[in-house]
Enzyme design. Structure first.
Site: not given
Ligand code: PEP
Length: 255
Positions: A9-11, A98, A100, A170, A176, A216, A237-238
């Site tokens: 997930n590049w966001k 998600h 967010e 999640e 993150g 993470s 993610g990251g």
């Protein structure tokens, strides 16, 4: 046997050129290094999707996903993107719910149920996210939270449609933050999710459902997390912004 999936997930990261380079690196590394049946999915911002789908063409192990879709088919919704638009450019998966989106855009279970319907109606495979906040974890209500997110967002579906979903657990406190759920914590709740699915749709559907862990996840902890009985891969993610790290995570399933 259920599918193993590592989804990135590049966001809201990577401009067009950088996104294409990152994706090309991922495709080449997957071709050379991934040795198993695991599917690698990249969920990128809208501007990349058409080009990424073209680059993924011919690489069966790599798929493209979006990070959201609107709940209506079309209409006066300035700035929004519909599920049918996504399918029309070769997108296969879509992240829904998600944390967010739930937190910053007020998406609740009822809205997510609608988004799930429209995504499925347009041939997309939703990666449906659920997970508790730190307060809910510490207050001991996390089983209830996850149960209602799952039931209210997806249990209206027919068995055939539910079978097209990927579920992603999640924990919000792990996204993150650099804090990962321990493999025992993650396994406990993944087993609970599978039990809830079995209660609604039966054991066969539950055993066939891919349940990803997200929060993470990195090349160092992926092996242990993914070796748990009910963890079928990750939503990353990251670490999905670095081709080396992302593909190393996917390689946790190498046979
Ligand atoms: C995510 O955003 O879905 C996620 C899991 O992020 P990170 O891997 O950075 O914690």
């Amino acid at each position: 046997m259920r599918k193993k999936i590592v989804a990135g997930n590049w966001k809201m990261n990577k401009n067009y050129t950088d996104g294409l380079s990152l994706f090309s690196e991922v495709v080449n590394m997957v071709k050379d290094e991934v040795r198993g049946n695991q599917q690698v999915v990249v969920c990128a911002p809208y501007i990349h999707l058409h080009s990424l789908a073209a680059l993924a063409n011919g690489h069966q192990q790599v798929s493209v996903g979006a990070q959201n879709a609107h709940q209506e088919e079309s209409g006066a919704y300035t700035g929004e993107i519909s599920a049918s638009m996504l399918s029309s450019v070769g997108v296969e998966y879509v992240i829904l719910g998600h944390s967010e989106r739930r937190q910053y855009f007020g998406e609740d279970n009822a809205l997510l149920a609608k988004k799930t319907d429209i995504a499925l109606a347009n041939g997309l495979k939703p990666i449906f996210c659920i997970g508790e906040t730190l307060t809910e974890r510490e207050g001991g209500t996390y089983f209830d939270v996850v149960k209602s997110q799952l039931a209210e967002g997806t249990f209206h579906l027919s068995e055939a449609d539910f079978g097209k979903l990927v579920i992603a657990y999640e924990p919000v406190w792990a996204i993150g933050t650099g804090v990962t759920a321990s493999s025992a914590q993650a396994q406990e709740i993944h087993a609970f999710i599978r039990k809830e699915i079995a209660g609604k749709y039966g054991e066969t559907v539950a055993q066939d459902t891919t349940i990803l862990y997200g929060g993470s996840c990195n090349p160092k902890n992926a092996d242990e997390l993914f070796s748990q009985a009910d963890i079928d891969g990750g939503l990353i993610g990251g670490a999905s912004l670095k081709s080396r790290d992302f593909v190393d995570i996917a390689k946790a399933f190498n046979s």
